[in-house]
Motif scaffolding. Structure first.
Motif, PDB file in Angstrom:
ATOM      1  N   ARG A   1      47.836  32.661  23.165  1.00 52.74           N
ATOM      2  CA  ARG A   1      47.821  33.072  24.569  1.00 52.74           C
ATOM      3  C   ARG A   1      49.175  33.613  25.055  1.00 52.74           C
ATOM      4  O   ARG A   1      49.293  34.008  26.217  1.00 52.74           O
ATOM      5  CB  ARG A   1      47.397  31.899  25.461  1.00 52.74           C
ATOM      6  N   ASP A   2      50.182  33.656  24.202  1.00 46.28           N
ATOM      7  CA  ASP A   2      51.526  34.057  24.616  1.00 46.28           C
ATOM      8  C   ASP A   2      51.731  35.545  24.352  1.00 46.28           C
ATOM      9  O   ASP A   2      52.160  35.960  23.266  1.00 46.28           O
ATOM     10  CB  ASP A   2      52.564  33.223  23.847  1.00 46.28           C
ATOM     11  N   THR A   3      51.450  36.382  25.352  1.00 43.41           N
ATOM     12  CA  THR A   3      51.534  37.825  25.177  1.00 43.41           C
ATOM     13  C   THR A   3      52.952  38.280  24.877  1.00 43.41           C
ATOM     14  O   THR A   3      53.164  39.213  24.086  1.00 43.41           O
ATOM     15  CB  THR A   3      51.008  38.545  26.429  1.00 43.41           C
ATOM     16  N   GLY A   4      53.942  37.646  25.464  1.00 41.09           N
ATOM     17  CA  GLY A   4      55.322  38.007  25.180  1.00 41.09           C
ATOM     18  C   GLY A   4      55.662  37.801  23.710  1.00 41.09           C
ATOM     19  O   GLY A   4      56.315  38.644  23.075  1.00 41.09           O
ATOM     20  N   GLN A   5      55.245  36.681  23.161  1.00 41.75           N
ATOM     21  CA  GLN A   5      55.446  36.419  21.732  1.00 41.75           C
ATOM     22  C   GLN A   5      54.733  37.468  20.894  1.00 41.75           C
ATOM     23  O   GLN A   5      55.265  37.970  19.894  1.00 41.75           O
ATOM     24  CB  GLN A   5      54.927  35.020  21.381  1.00 41.75           C
ATOM     25  N   HIS A   6      53.521  37.828  21.276  1.00 41.15           N
ATOM     26  CA  HIS A   6      52.743  38.811  20.524  1.00 41.15           C
ATOM     27  C   HIS A   6      53.465  40.160  20.475  1.00 41.15           C
ATOM     28  O   HIS A   6      53.531  40.806  19.425  1.00 41.15           O
ATOM     29  CB  HIS A   6      51.363  38.986  21.159  1.00 41.15           C
ATOM     30  N   LYS A   7      53.994  40.590  21.601  1.00 41.67           N
ATOM     31  CA  LYS A   7      54.690  41.878  21.646  1.00 41.67           C
ATOM     32  C   LYS A   7      55.932  41.855  20.763  1.00 41.67           C
ATOM     33  O   LYS A   7      56.240  42.844  20.080  1.00 41.67           O
ATOM     34  CB  LYS A   7      55.041  42.233  23.092  1.00 41.67           C
ATOM     35  N   ARG A   8      56.657  40.730  20.763  1.00 42.88           N
ATOM     36  CA  ARG A   8      57.847  40.629  19.913  1.00 42.88           C
ATOM     37  C   ARG A   8      57.472  40.668  18.434  1.00 42.88           C
ATOM     38  O   ARG A   8      58.121  41.356  17.633  1.00 42.88           O
ATOM     39  CB  ARG A   8      58.614  39.339  20.241  1.00 42.88           C
ATOM     40  N   MET A   9      56.420  39.950  18.063  1.00 41.37           N
ATOM     41  CA  MET A   9      55.994  39.928  16.667  1.00 41.37           C
ATOM     42  C   MET A   9      55.537  41.307  16.214  1.00 41.37           C
ATOM     43  O   MET A   9      55.892  41.765  15.116  1.00 41.37           O
ATOM     44  CB  MET A   9      54.853  38.911  16.485  1.00 41.37           C
TER      45      MET A   9
END
Length: 384
Positions: A228-236
């Motif tokens: 659910r962590d969109t910020g983490q997803h974008k970084r990955m």
């Protein structure tokens, strides 16, 4: 009249609601999202799911919403086509590829008049006894149902509440997947083929007919990954594709500002049993077949099978759930075993693997090659 709560208004949930209502059950569907999800790359309605859609009266609408994708063109860093697969070669009569959001909307509309829908809510507690299940919700008041069905996807809350934590039940398949919508200007003049560029272990694609971008890359499980962590997803995603050319830099810029990014681990769900007492699981919640396994088709056929089993065994949920599982596992398990082959087609791990895949598109019998690749590509987004 038996009361049934279905958690999840994706593909499996509304299909099940429709058929249970036809058999005289009183159905409530609860969905965490505020409305039917509109995003997601195209998915297929194939095989037995075509008959389910036809009997629901929605097949004409599905064909109206069809993407019209003609094939997959593999391109090099300069955008030159190096191989192509014709996807129409294996499409059987009635089968159709549609955007996932359109499929979910059409199924919800078909069942909306036959069931109660609770959007922007979620199940928070289940306490069952011999005669029913007491359910608590995040927003609505507590209620009691005769049966509860979890059709709430890979990260199923129903599964966690009824069966325990995900450890050992959800298996990371060594890949992460992302999709995001594009504006029509981003795909103008791209034709009707999906365009895909590969480097070892990675794939980036643009689907002109659905105006969407697709990313897939090989990676071990990320410590602390939160779906659910969109910020983490974008970084990955940005880190994984930082060294990829073709249209990847442009598409990553869109990812950075996207408010509708889907990102998740490519995973399988494997349970020794799909039900416990008066609670059962359906679709990805029970048996996610990973990115490559006819998820939408299996969700629809599984829902129909479950509804028929419950109608045939009124008052005996154990017998009904057992029958449903015995029949539907025979469809699911071959799909789960095929994930290695499908991932090798979409994201070959080596440069040699990419060359071999491209050569295979020319040398393999056309129907066999197209069937294998189409089964992989049509499942760009997991379904609930």
């Amino acid at each position: 009249m038996s009361t049934v709560l279905i958690s999840g208004a994706g593909i499996a949930g509304p299909t099940l609601a429709y058929w249970l209502a036809r058999h005289g059950f009183k159905v409530t569907v609860v969905e965490r999202a505020g409305e039917v999800r509109s995003s997601g790359n195209p998915v297929d309605v194939r095989g037995a799911a075509v008959a389910v859609a036809e009997r629901m009266g929605v097949l004409p609408r599905l064909h109206q919403a069809a993407t019209g994708t003609t094939g997959v063109s593999f391109v090099d860093a300069a955008g030159r086509r190096v191989a192509r697969m014709d996807m129409r070669a294996v499409q059987r009569p009635g089968e159709v590829e549609v955007p996932r959001g359109d499929l979910a909307s059409i199924l919800c509309e078909a069942s909306r008049d036959h069931a109660e829908f609770l959007f922007d809510d979620s199940v928070t507690g289940l306490v069952q006894d011999e005669h029913g299940v007491d359910v608590t919700f995040e927003r609505a008041g507590s209620r009691r149902f005769d049966l509860v069905i979890g059709a709430d996807g890979l990260h199923s809350v129903t599964r966690r509440l009824a069966f325990g934590q995900e450890n050992g039940l959800v298996r990371h398949m060594g890949l992460y997947v992302a999709t995001t919508p594009l504006g029509v200007e981003a795909v103008a003049g791209s034709g009707r083929d999906i365009l895909m560029h590969n480097v070892p272990g990675k794939a980036v694609a643009v689907s002109p007919m659905s105006a969407g971008a697709f990313f897939l890359y090989r990676s071990p499980a990320e410590p602390g990954f939160d779906h659910r962590d969109t910020g983490q997803h974008k970084r990955m995603l940005t880190a994984a594709f930082a060294d990829v050319s073709w249209r990847a830099p442009e598409l990553l810029e869109r990812v950075r500002t996207a408010d509708d990014l889907y990102f998740d681990s490519v995973s399988q769900v494997r349970l020794p049993r799909w039900w416990k007492g008066r609670v059962a699981l359906l679709g990805d919640a029970a048996s996610c077949v990973s990115l490559f396994g006819d998820g939408s088709t299996l969700a629809m056929t599984g829902a129909f099978t479950l509804a028929e089993a419950l109608a045939a065994h009124p008052g005996d949920p154990g017998a009904a759930f057992g029958r449903y599982e015995a029949v539907h596992r025979r469809l699911v398990e071959p799909r789960q075993r095929a994930v290695g082959q499908a991932s090798a087609l979409l994201a070959p791990a080596t440069r040699g693997g990419i060359l071999a895949r491209n050569l295979a598109t020319r040398l393999w019998p056309a129907v066999i090659a197209a069937t294998r690749l189409r089964q992989a590509l049509a499942r760009m987004t997991p379904t609930s």
